[in-house]
Design a protein around this motif. Structure first.
Motif, PDB file in Angstrom:
ATOM      1  N   LYS A   1      10.904   6.263   0.853  1.00 57.72           N
ATOM      2  CA  LYS A   1      10.607   4.851   0.633  1.00 57.72           C
ATOM      3  C   LYS A   1       9.447   4.396   1.510  1.00 57.72           C
ATOM      4  O   LYS A   1       8.618   3.603   1.083  1.00 57.72           O
ATOM      5  CB  LYS A   1      11.839   3.979   0.909  1.00 57.72           C
ATOM      6  CG  LYS A   1      12.817   3.945  -0.231  1.00 57.72           C
ATOM      7  CD  LYS A   1      13.890   2.908   0.021  1.00 57.72           C
ATOM      8  CE  LYS A   1      14.818   2.804  -1.172  1.00 57.72           C
ATOM      9  NZ  LYS A   1      15.813   1.746  -0.992  1.00 57.72           N
ATOM     10  N   SER A   2       9.377   4.906   2.730  1.00 56.68           N
ATOM     11  CA  SER A   2       8.275   4.544   3.624  1.00 56.68           C
ATOM     12  C   SER A   2       6.940   5.010   3.064  1.00 56.68           C
ATOM     13  O   SER A   2       5.945   4.290   3.120  1.00 56.68           O
ATOM     14  CB  SER A   2       8.487   5.147   5.011  1.00 56.68           C
ATOM     15  OG  SER A   2       9.616   4.587   5.626  1.00 56.68           O
ATOM     16  N   ILE A   3       6.914   6.214   2.515  1.00 56.25           N
ATOM     17  CA  ILE A   3       5.679   6.746   1.927  1.00 56.25           C
ATOM     18  C   ILE A   3       5.266   5.899   0.727  1.00 56.25           C
ATOM     19  O   ILE A   3       4.092   5.528   0.578  1.00 56.25           O
ATOM     20  CB  ILE A   3       5.866   8.226   1.536  1.00 56.25           C
ATOM     21  CG1 ILE A   3       5.961   9.082   2.797  1.00 56.25           C
ATOM     22  CG2 ILE A   3       4.733   8.703   0.626  1.00 56.25           C
ATOM     23  CD1 ILE A   3       6.425  10.506   2.542  1.00 56.25           C
ATOM     24  N   ILE A   4       6.226   5.584  -0.133  1.00 58.80           N
ATOM     25  CA  ILE A   4       5.918   4.756  -1.305  1.00 58.80           C
ATOM     26  C   ILE A   4       5.455   3.363  -0.861  1.00 58.80           C
ATOM     27  O   ILE A   4       4.528   2.793  -1.442  1.00 58.80           O
ATOM     28  CB  ILE A   4       7.134   4.678  -2.256  1.00 58.80           C
ATOM     29  CG1 ILE A   4       7.388   6.052  -2.883  1.00 58.80           C
ATOM     30  CG2 ILE A   4       6.908   3.626  -3.341  1.00 58.80           C
ATOM     31  CD1 ILE A   4       8.665   6.133  -3.696  1.00 58.80           C
ATOM     32  N   ALA A   5       6.056   2.824   0.193  1.00 57.10           N
ATOM     33  CA  ALA A   5       5.647   1.512   0.699  1.00 57.10           C
ATOM     34  C   ALA A   5       4.205   1.548   1.187  1.00 57.10           C
ATOM     35  O   ALA A   5       3.428   0.617   0.935  1.00 57.10           O
ATOM     36  CB  ALA A   5       6.573   1.065   1.825  1.00 57.10           C
ATOM     37  N   LYS A   6       3.821   2.621   1.870  1.00 61.16           N
ATOM     38  CA  LYS A   6       2.438   2.742   2.340  1.00 61.16           C
ATOM     39  C   LYS A   6       1.470   2.798   1.166  1.00 61.16           C
ATOM     40  O   LYS A   6       0.424   2.143   1.174  1.00 61.16           O
ATOM     41  CB  LYS A   6       2.277   3.986   3.209  1.00 61.16           C
ATOM     42  CG  LYS A   6       2.943   3.869   4.551  1.00 61.16           C
ATOM     43  CD  LYS A   6       2.828   5.179   5.323  1.00 61.16           C
ATOM     44  CE  LYS A   6       3.682   5.136   6.571  1.00 61.16           C
ATOM     45  NZ  LYS A   6       3.673   6.422   7.276  1.00 61.16           N
ATOM     46  N   ARG A   7       1.798   3.581   0.151  1.00 61.89           N
ATOM     47  CA  ARG A   7       0.924   3.681  -1.016  1.00 61.89           C
ATOM     48  C   ARG A   7       0.872   2.346  -1.760  1.00 61.89           C
ATOM     49  O   ARG A   7      -0.179   1.934  -2.239  1.00 61.89           O
ATOM     50  CB  ARG A   7       1.393   4.788  -1.971  1.00 61.89           C
ATOM     51  CG  ARG A   7       1.420   6.182  -1.418  1.00 61.89           C
ATOM     52  CD  ARG A   7       0.128   6.585  -0.714  1.00 61.89           C
ATOM     53  NE  ARG A   7       0.260   7.847  -0.032  1.00 61.89           N
ATOM     54  CZ  ARG A   7       0.603   7.988   1.258  1.00 61.89           C
ATOM     55  NH1 ARG A   7       0.835   6.940   1.993  1.00 61.89           N
ATOM     56  NH2 ARG A   7       0.685   9.182   1.800  1.00 61.89           N
ATOM     57  N   SER A   8       2.014   1.691  -1.864  1.00 61.93           N
ATOM     58  CA  SER A   8       2.064   0.385  -2.524  1.00 61.93           C
ATOM     59  C   SER A   8       1.210  -0.631  -1.773  1.00 61.93           C
ATOM     60  O   SER A   8       0.501  -1.431  -2.401  1.00 61.93           O
ATOM     61  CB  SER A   8       3.505  -0.126  -2.587  1.00 61.93           C
ATOM     62  OG  SER A   8       4.318   0.745  -3.308  1.00 61.93           O
ATOM     63  N   THR A   9       1.280  -0.597  -0.467  1.00 58.44           N
ATOM     64  CA  THR A   9       0.498  -1.521   0.344  1.00 58.44           C
ATOM     65  C   THR A   9      -0.991  -1.295   0.129  1.00 58.44           C
ATOM     66  O   THR A   9      -1.761  -2.246  -0.039  1.00 58.44           O
ATOM     67  CB  THR A   9       0.850  -1.361   1.837  1.00 58.44           C
ATOM     68  OG1 THR A   9       2.249  -1.596   2.007  1.00 58.44           O
ATOM     69  CG2 THR A   9       0.079  -2.330   2.698  1.00 58.44           C
ATOM     70  N   THR A  10      -1.401  -0.038   0.119  1.00 62.61           N
ATOM     71  CA  THR A  10      -2.811   0.282  -0.102  1.00 62.61           C
ATOM     72  C   THR A  10      -3.273  -0.224  -1.464  1.00 62.61           C
ATOM     73  O   THR A  10      -4.341  -0.840  -1.586  1.00 62.61           O
ATOM     74  CB  THR A  10      -3.046   1.803   0.007  1.00 62.61           C
ATOM     75  OG1 THR A  10      -2.637   2.230   1.310  1.00 62.61           O
ATOM     76  CG2 THR A  10      -4.495   2.159  -0.221  1.00 62.61           C
ATOM     77  N   LEU A  11      -2.468   0.016  -2.491  1.00 58.99           N
ATOM     78  CA  LEU A  11      -2.829  -0.464  -3.832  1.00 58.99           C
ATOM     79  C   LEU A  11      -2.858  -1.990  -3.894  1.00 58.99           C
ATOM     80  O   LEU A  11      -3.739  -2.572  -4.532  1.00 58.99           O
ATOM     81  CB  LEU A  11      -1.849   0.071  -4.873  1.00 58.99           C
ATOM     82  CG  LEU A  11      -2.159   1.444  -5.434  1.00 58.99           C
ATOM     83  CD1 LEU A  11      -1.022   1.924  -6.339  1.00 58.99           C
ATOM     84  CD2 LEU A  11      -3.469   1.441  -6.203  1.00 58.99           C
TER      85      LEU A  11
END
Length: 100
Positions: A29-39
């Motif tokens: 979830k942390s990895i997906i959150a980082k990618r989501s934040t970047t997008l």
């Protein structure tokens, strides 16, 4: 995607998203959150350029927003409350100065 978010922007915003889940998120979830934040930052940058009258690649923007929606759906779009109910021992200690 030629534009880059400001240095450190992802690091600043991701903890706020993680807090929304009401606890300690998994590594996935942390990895997906980082990618989501970047997008999300990238999409906001594109929207700002468009608001100033600039041209955007609507296909690229649509692809990014759809990818963002899918990432957010993977981690859960709803806000979850963190359980802050004290244990009986904590309640007694805080309200009556007693230990159970």
């Amino acid at each position: 995607m030629p534009a880059r978010p400001p240095c450190g922007a992802t690091v600043r915003f991701t903890p706020n998203w993680c807090a929304t889940w009401g606890g300690d998120p998994s590594e996935a979830k942390s990895i997906i959150a980082k990618r989501s934040t970047t997008l999300a930052i990238w999409c906001e940058d594109v929207e700002a350029r468009m608001a100033k009258g600039g041209d955007i690649d609507i296909g690229e923007f649509t692809t990014a927003t759809n990818a963002l929606r899918r990432l957010l759906a993977d981690i859960g779009l709803e806000r979850k409350a963190r359980d802050i109910t004290p244990t009986l021992e904590q309640y007694l200690r805080e309200n009556h100065g007693e230990a159970a």
